[in-house]
Design a protein around this motif. Sequence first.
Motif, short mmCIF file in Angstrom:
data_model
loop_
_atom_site.label_atom_id
_atom_site.label_comp_id
_atom_site.label_asym_id
_atom_site.label_seq_id
_atom_site.Cartn_x
_atom_site.Cartn_y
_atom_site.Cartn_z
N MET A 1 4.23 18.64 -9.61
CA MET A 1 3.41 17.50 -8.60
C MET A 1 3.94 16.78 -7.97
N ARG A 2 3.93 16.80 -6.57
CA ARG A 2 3.68 15.51 -5.63
C ARG A 2 2.76 14.55 -5.74
N ILE A 3 2.17 13.24 -5.59
CA ILE A 3 1.42 12.30 -5.49
C ILE A 3 2.02 11.25 -4.12
N GLU A 4 1.83 11.33 -2.78
CA GLU A 4 1.90 10.49 -2.17
C GLU A 4 0.85 9.81 -1.71
N LEU A 5 1.49 8.23 -2.15
CA LEU A 5 0.44 7.16 -2.47
C LEU A 5 0.01 6.57 -1.18
N LYS A 6 0.72 7.39 0.35
CA LYS A 6 -0.09 6.65 1.53
C LYS A 6 -1.19 7.48 1.84
N LYS A 7 -0.96 8.67 0.44
CA LYS A 7 -2.82 9.05 1.76
C LYS A 7 -3.84 8.53 0.66
N ILE A 8 -3.77 7.48 -0.03
CA ILE A 8 -4.87 6.64 -0.74
C ILE A 8 -5.07 5.51 0.28
N GLY A 9 -3.50 5.09 0.60
CA GLY A 9 -3.25 3.96 1.06
C GLY A 9 -2.09 3.22 1.67
N ASP A 10 -1.92 2.40 2.28
CA ASP A 10 -0.44 1.55 2.48
C ASP A 10 -0.64 0.04 1.78
N VAL A 11 -2.06 -0.46 1.35
CA VAL A 11 -2.46 -1.95 0.57
C VAL A 11 -2.63 -0.99 -0.21
#
Lengths: 93, 188
Positions: A1-11
């Motif tokens: 499972m990959r969690i892409e943090l940029k999908k939550i936000g860049d800050v």
Amino acid sequence: MRIELKKIGDVLVSRPAGREAFLAISAYNLKDLKEDEEIEIDFSGVKVIAPSWADEVITKIAEKFKNVKLLNAENETVQATLKTLREYSDLKI
Amino acid sequence: MENSQEKVAYEWIMAEAGKINVVGEFYCSTRDVFEVRFNQMIKNLFEKREEDASIVSAVVGEIANNSFDHNIGNWKDIPGIFFSYFFSEDKVEIILADRGQGIFSTLKKVKSEIENDQEALKVAFTERISGRAPEKRGNGLKFVRENIKNKKMHLNFFSGTARAELNDQMKIEKNAENIEGCLAIITL
């Protein structure tokens, strides 16, 4: 499972925001996964991350799963945050 | 106070409760208001000083969110924080202030042996402790101290009658005036 943090936000700062992110990740990405499942946390696209946010997300994921990998973690603020978590929040990865 | 931005911040934190400017551009009554202005600051900082922007922004985020985290429901008079910044080609200055409980009042609830504002600041910047125990937290100001040093920034942090000056070292001394709450001045 990959969690892409940029999908939550860049800050990614503040504990309340981190807590909310962890709840969403738990419900949509991590639900029903076994503790030895490989979890990849991808930091690409993150401009700013602070330890209060990361402690609510990265530390908690690392406590729950045995096989967590950090991808694209070269950003200066990511490195500084991970160092703080390893030193003060018992992050083992 | 050295310049006009510092003077405005100082007047804001020292003012009597009924005389505080709560409509000005620097006042963030809630975390949501702060976040909007914080994101604008980050955008400006990446344009002016890209090489420093991410760490400086993380430091600002930690200090500001500490104010909200530790004072929610316990503001002395005015909820929220003062937040201003000034960027030029050769200088960055960011100021944060809150009229909250202050570091000593927050930490003595979980470490009763702390005797005064100076000790409280030392503990806050160096020890693994949280004013919100039993929650496991309390890494924010340690991150601030380390990255102020690594990025060759300068931080003046006032709380109560104590002042911590951080750069490549940390010096804590008694301050002549009593700053109720916290006042942080970051320069680079």
